[in-house]
Scaffold this motif. Structure first.
Motif, PDB file in Angstrom:
ATOM      1  N   LEU B 171       0.847  -1.187   0.000  1.00 30.16           N
ATOM      2  CA  LEU B 171       0.000   0.000   0.000  1.00 30.16           C
ATOM      3  C   LEU B 171       0.887   1.243   0.000  1.00 30.16           C
ATOM      4  O   LEU B 171       1.780   1.372   0.828  1.00 30.16           O
ATOM      5  CB  LEU B 171      -0.872  -0.022   1.265  1.00 30.16           C
ATOM      6  N   GLN B 172       0.656   2.142  -0.953  1.00 29.13           N
ATOM      7  CA  GLN B 172       1.475   3.349  -1.039  1.00 29.13           C
ATOM      8  C   GLN B 172       0.593   4.582  -1.039  1.00 29.13           C
ATOM      9  O   GLN B 172      -0.621   4.481  -1.164  1.00 29.13           O
ATOM     10  CB  GLN B 172       2.331   3.307  -2.313  1.00 29.13           C
ATOM     11  N   LEU B 173       1.249   5.714  -0.938  1.00 30.47           N
ATOM     12  CA  LEU B 173       0.530   6.983  -0.976  1.00 30.47           C
ATOM     13  C   LEU B 173       0.876   7.733  -2.257  1.00 30.47           C
ATOM     14  O   LEU B 173       1.936   7.499  -2.840  1.00 30.47           O
ATOM     15  CB  LEU B 173       0.937   7.836   0.231  1.00 30.47           C
ATOM     16  N   PRO B 174       0.002   8.639  -2.698  1.00 29.34           N
ATOM     17  CA  PRO B 174       0.363   9.464  -3.856  1.00 29.34           C
ATOM     18  C   PRO B 174       1.637  10.246  -3.540  1.00 29.34           C
ATOM     19  O   PRO B 174       1.860  10.609  -2.386  1.00 29.34           O
ATOM     20  CB  PRO B 174      -0.821  10.418  -3.999  1.00 29.34           C
ATOM     21  N   GLY B 175       2.450  10.492  -4.583  1.00 32.28           N
ATOM     22  CA  GLY B 175       3.682  11.243  -4.347  1.00 32.28           C
ATOM     23  C   GLY B 175       4.866  10.324  -4.208  1.00 32.28           C
ATOM     24  O   GLY B 175       5.694  10.486  -3.325  1.00 32.28           O
ATOM     25  N   ALA B 176       4.930   9.310  -5.114  1.00 31.67           N
ATOM     26  CA  ALA B 176       5.941   8.259  -5.007  1.00 31.67           C
ATOM     27  C   ALA B 176       7.355   8.795  -5.106  1.00 31.67           C
ATOM     28  O   ALA B 176       8.285   8.222  -4.568  1.00 31.67           O
ATOM     29  CB  ALA B 176       5.721   7.216  -6.086  1.00 31.67           C
ATOM     30  N   ASN B 203      -5.795  14.735  -4.757  1.00 33.21           N
ATOM     31  CA  ASN B 203      -4.693  13.769  -4.807  1.00 33.21           C
ATOM     32  C   ASN B 203      -4.639  12.966  -6.095  1.00 33.21           C
ATOM     33  O   ASN B 203      -3.641  12.334  -6.394  1.00 33.21           O
ATOM     34  CB  ASN B 203      -4.834  12.758  -3.659  1.00 33.21           C
ATOM     35  N   ARG B 204      -5.750  12.967  -6.826  1.00 35.31           N
ATOM     36  CA  ARG B 204      -5.901  12.076  -7.979  1.00 35.31           C
ATOM     37  C   ARG B 204      -4.758  12.192  -9.004  1.00 35.31           C
ATOM     38  O   ARG B 204      -4.166  11.180  -9.365  1.00 35.31           O
ATOM     39  CB  ARG B 204      -7.265  12.355  -8.621  1.00 35.31           C
ATOM     40  N   PRO B 205      -4.432  13.421  -9.449  1.00 38.47           N
ATOM     41  CA  PRO B 205      -3.343  13.515 -10.446  1.00 38.47           C
ATOM     42  C   PRO B 205      -2.005  13.021  -9.883  1.00 38.47           C
ATOM     43  O   PRO B 205      -1.265  12.325 -10.582  1.00 38.47           O
ATOM     44  CB  PRO B 205      -3.277  15.019 -10.755  1.00 38.47           C
ATOM     45  N   LYS B 206      -1.729  13.326  -8.637  1.00 42.63           N
ATOM     46  CA  LYS B 206      -0.493  12.861  -8.003  1.00 42.63           C
ATOM     47  C   LYS B 206      -0.469  11.332  -7.934  1.00 42.63           C
ATOM     48  O   LYS B 206       0.574  10.698  -8.110  1.00 42.63           O
ATOM     49  CB  LYS B 206      -0.373  13.438  -6.581  1.00 42.63           C
ATOM     50  N   GLU B 208      -2.022   9.316  -9.974  1.00 41.76           N
ATOM     51  CA  GLU B 208      -1.819   8.817 -11.352  1.00 41.76           C
ATOM     52  C   GLU B 208      -0.339   8.850 -11.714  1.00 41.76           C
ATOM     53  O   GLU B 208       0.188   7.930 -12.329  1.00 41.76           O
ATOM     54  CB  GLU B 208      -2.612   9.675 -12.350  1.00 41.76           C
ATOM     55  N   LEU B 209       0.325   9.934 -11.327  1.00 41.11           N
ATOM     56  CA  LEU B 209       1.753  10.092 -11.597  1.00 41.11           C
ATOM     57  C   LEU B 209       2.553   9.016 -10.860  1.00 41.11           C
ATOM     58  O   LEU B 209       3.444   8.371 -11.426  1.00 41.11           O
ATOM     59  CB  LEU B 209       2.207  11.491 -11.154  1.00 41.11           C
ATOM     60  N   ALA B 210       2.183   8.818  -9.598  1.00 40.36           N
ATOM     61  CA  ALA B 210       2.857   7.788  -8.796  1.00 40.36           C
ATOM     62  C   ALA B 210       2.685   6.425  -9.449  1.00 40.36           C
ATOM     63  O   ALA B 210       3.631   5.631  -9.544  1.00 40.36           O
ATOM     64  CB  ALA B 210       2.289   7.777  -7.379  1.00 40.36           C
ATOM     65  N   ARG B 211       1.473   6.162  -9.921  1.00 38.48           N
ATOM     66  CA  ARG B 211       1.171   4.892 -10.570  1.00 38.48           C
ATOM     67  C   ARG B 211       2.133   4.650 -11.735  1.00 38.48           C
ATOM     68  O   ARG B 211       2.701   3.577 -11.896  1.00 38.48           O
ATOM     69  CB  ARG B 211      -0.276   4.917 -11.068  1.00 38.48           C
ATOM     70  N   GLN B 212       2.321   5.716 -12.542  1.00 35.96           N
ATOM     71  CA  GLN B 212       3.199   5.604 -13.702  1.00 35.96           C
ATOM     72  C   GLN B 212       4.643   5.350 -13.262  1.00 35.96           C
ATOM     73  O   GLN B 212       5.351   4.533 -13.849  1.00 35.96           O
ATOM     74  CB  GLN B 212       3.094   6.893 -14.540  1.00 35.96           C
ATOM     75  N   GLN B 213       5.064   6.025 -12.197  1.00 37.91           N
ATOM     76  CA  GLN B 213       6.435   5.838 -11.706  1.00 37.91           C
ATOM     77  C   GLN B 213       6.669   4.419 -11.198  1.00 37.91           C
ATOM     78  O   GLN B 213       7.703   3.820 -11.464  1.00 37.91           O
ATOM     79  CB  GLN B 213       6.726   6.854 -10.589  1.00 37.91           C
ATOM     80  N   TYR B 214       5.665   3.886 -10.489  1.00 38.20           N
ATOM     81  CA  TYR B 214       5.810   2.507 -10.015  1.00 38.20           C
ATOM     82  C   TYR B 214       5.838   1.528 -11.184  1.00 38.20           C
ATOM     83  O   TYR B 214       6.606   0.576 -11.183  1.00 38.20           O
ATOM     84  CB  TYR B 214       4.689   2.134  -9.039  1.00 38.20           C
ATOM     85  N   LEU B 215       4.984   1.794 -12.183  1.00 38.86           N
ATOM     86  CA  LEU B 215       4.966   0.897 -13.349  1.00 38.86           C
ATOM     87  C   LEU B 215       6.326   0.912 -14.042  1.00 38.86           C
ATOM     88  O   LEU B 215       6.835  -0.135 -14.439  1.00 38.86           O
ATOM     89  CB  LEU B 215       3.854   1.305 -14.325  1.00 38.86           C
ATOM     90  N   ASN B 216       6.926   2.108 -14.172  1.00 38.02           N
ATOM     91  CA  ASN B 216       8.256   2.211 -14.778  1.00 38.02           C
ATOM     92  C   ASN B 216       9.290   1.428 -13.976  1.00 38.02           C
ATOM     93  O   ASN B 216      10.113   0.710 -14.544  1.00 38.02           O
ATOM     94  CB  ASN B 216       8.705   3.677 -14.851  1.00 38.02           C
ATOM     95  N   ALA B 217       9.231   1.599 -12.672  1.00 37.99           N
ATOM     96  CA  ALA B 217      10.205   0.913 -11.813  1.00 37.99           C
ATOM     97  C   ALA B 217      10.018  -0.596 -11.891  1.00 37.99           C
ATOM     98  O   ALA B 217      10.981  -1.355 -11.974  1.00 37.99           O
ATOM     99  CB  ALA B 217      10.070   1.404 -10.379  1.00 37.99           C
ATOM    100  N   LEU B 218       8.755  -1.039 -11.895  1.00 38.65           N
ATOM    101  CA  LEU B 218       8.470  -2.473 -11.983  1.00 38.65           C
ATOM    102  C   LEU B 218       8.986  -3.050 -13.288  1.00 38.65           C
ATOM    103  O   LEU B 218       9.426  -4.197 -13.356  1.00 38.65           O
ATOM    104  CB  LEU B 218       6.953  -2.731 -11.888  1.00 38.65           C
TER     105      LEU B 218
END
Lengths: 326, 326
Positions: B171-176, B203-206, B208-218
């Protein structure tokens, strides 16, 4: 009878024959040699440690040999004595991923101030690592002040090498996003620097992109030390570009770590950790070869896998039969 | 005298008093209780295993309690029986990062089909983990078919929890990208899904951005299974958004793992690994409490740290005195 003291004195004078004899002793599987090696190492220990220990890993084809040769020649040019060792647990099976012959680092192997030793063979990574650690001490006692330990990106070998060096360099290729370059679990976390090799000609933009991707990924990880930010640099080992900068990075790192006390602290921790690893391995061997344990082991393991016995109950029974037998 | 068979029968009937007694026995430090617990667990074992074991971790403030309560109520609404356990190795020191009282999951704790148990206390993570694993088996025998194991993002606790569950949710928070959210070494590699909580309102846009960053890292990590791609989803536990989808993700995962045989394989491996961990811990205890070893240990450790003795020589001496004493 081997004259251990003579070998030790020869090693300390930097004599190549003595060095070769000492390493042969360290690598031997003969039990008498193993006892002799312990004595020899204790004699050499006070003369060891005065080096920078550098680990290098990367996927096959990343250009490890090329960069080690370029870096090695750069270092001997600066007046250093360089030893190149390898940890390759696959060496027994296939002749190894890291070629043992010196032809792959031809110029460096002809350099009188460089010493190249292929990976010792050994059934386990632990066995290979033990020998390489001990060979490292012998090389240091012989006056080599830069030790490069090369490893392949296979299994746990990178973690193992990182636990025996001061600085761990991860060599990558342009095109980090490719599935082919998938980074093994935990490897990025142990790197003190990432170098993207073959950043030449048409590869340059791809290398820049890869650099950015690694930086992003690193940003998501907690830093190993508050005194060091892991750099991602481009280089071209083939064109000898970025080699002096690579050494500068190692130098900056060791300066920062020495200033903060982390350098010595890490070495002390590595040594006591290694003592524990060796002790626990030997203890496990003792346990596994105990007659009573061996008689019960397969049965317990199957019972646990099949859900007939809990792991706790199986473990208690194994420990009990071990105690009884002693 | 405790009537073990009666407790076992009571547990299998889902009686709460028997369940509490069984868990008290499992968690006890009393050596007689420990023997009794082994017997009890062996009797309960055939009735255990019929559950989905779900691990949940996240930084403090990520909303673990809120999501567990929302998910728990969703599951009891679907007819499941849910047990919530916790692994918190800090519980001894500070009252724990995971609060033991039921007030933080008030609605769930009043639900007759939910059972909430705070983290057992124990000096070590190993001790806490052992008790939680055994409590998990007891709960399964009592008919709980979803076990949620909560842990804090401290030390090795996440790796430990991942090794006892079927599915591990991070479980993470926005703002990865923030330094504050720095992901611990190895944690992203063990996640079967990442959920970004509090993805609500501004928080929604943040998120979404975090989601993209995690996907990149994964994308830079090798997948754990070829049959599962780690999803990164948004949710808002507070507004009960994404809860049904979270359960759907768990369901999809277990279906895929069961179809490929990985589900059973992983459980078998976890059980035998656990047997080994327990055995090696007990073996180490035996070694450390050996009189001869204890007398030599500090001396050897210091000699190695100071560079007077090699780790190899120190290890050999320790093993020798242990052998001699037995």
């Amino acid at each position: 009878m081997i004259k251990l003291h003579d070998i030790a004195e020869g090693v300390k004078k930097g004599q190549l024959r003595a060095l070769a004899k000492a390493i042969t002793l360290v690598e031997s599987r003969n039990i008498d040699h193993s006892v002799a090696a312990t004595t020899l190492l204790d004699e050499l220990l006070p003369a060891s440690g005065n080096s920078i220990r550098l680990g290098i890993s990367g996927v096959p084809g990343a250009g490890k040999s090329t960069i080690i040769e370029a870096l090695g020649l750069h270092l001997t040019g600066l007046g250093h004595k360089v030893a190149v060792l390898a940890v390759d647990p696959t060496s027994q099976l296939s002749g190894g991923s890291i070629l043992g012959d010196k032809t792959r680092m031809e110029a460096l192997s002809r350099d009188p101030n460089a010493f190249i030793r292929p990976s010792p063979s050994g059934d386990t990574l632990g066995g290979v690592a033990r020998k390489t650690r001990e060979t490292m001490l012998v090389c240091e006692a012989a006056g080599y002040d830069v030790i490069i330990v090369e490893t392949v990106g296979v299994g746990q070998s990178e973690i193992t090498v990182a636990s025996m060096v001061d600085f761990f360099m991860l060599l990558q290729l342009p095109g980090a996003g490719d599935e082919l370059q998938g980074i093994k679990k935990g490897v990025m976390e142990i790197a003190d620097a990432i170098f993207i090799n073959k950043a030449e000609g048409d590869n340059r933009p791809k290398a820049e992109l890869a650099r950015q991707q690694y930086l992003n990924a690193l940003h998501l990880l907690k830093p190993k030390s508050t005194n060091w930010q892991v750099p991602v640099r481009l280089c071209s080992a083939l064109h000898k570009q970025g080699i002096a900068e690579a050494w500068q990075t190692v130098h900056d790192f060791t300066q920062a770590m020495k200033a903060s006390g982390e350098f010595e602290q890490k070495r002390r921790l590595q040594a006591t950790d290694w003592m524990w690893t060796l002790t626990m391995n030997d203890l496990k061997d003792l346990f596994m070869h105990d007659r009573n344990v061996a008689a019960l082991l397969t049965q317990m393991q199957q019972a646990v896998a099949q859900g007939i016995t809990t792991p706790g109950a199986a473990s208690r029974r194994l420990i009990e039969v071990f105690k009884r037998g002693h």
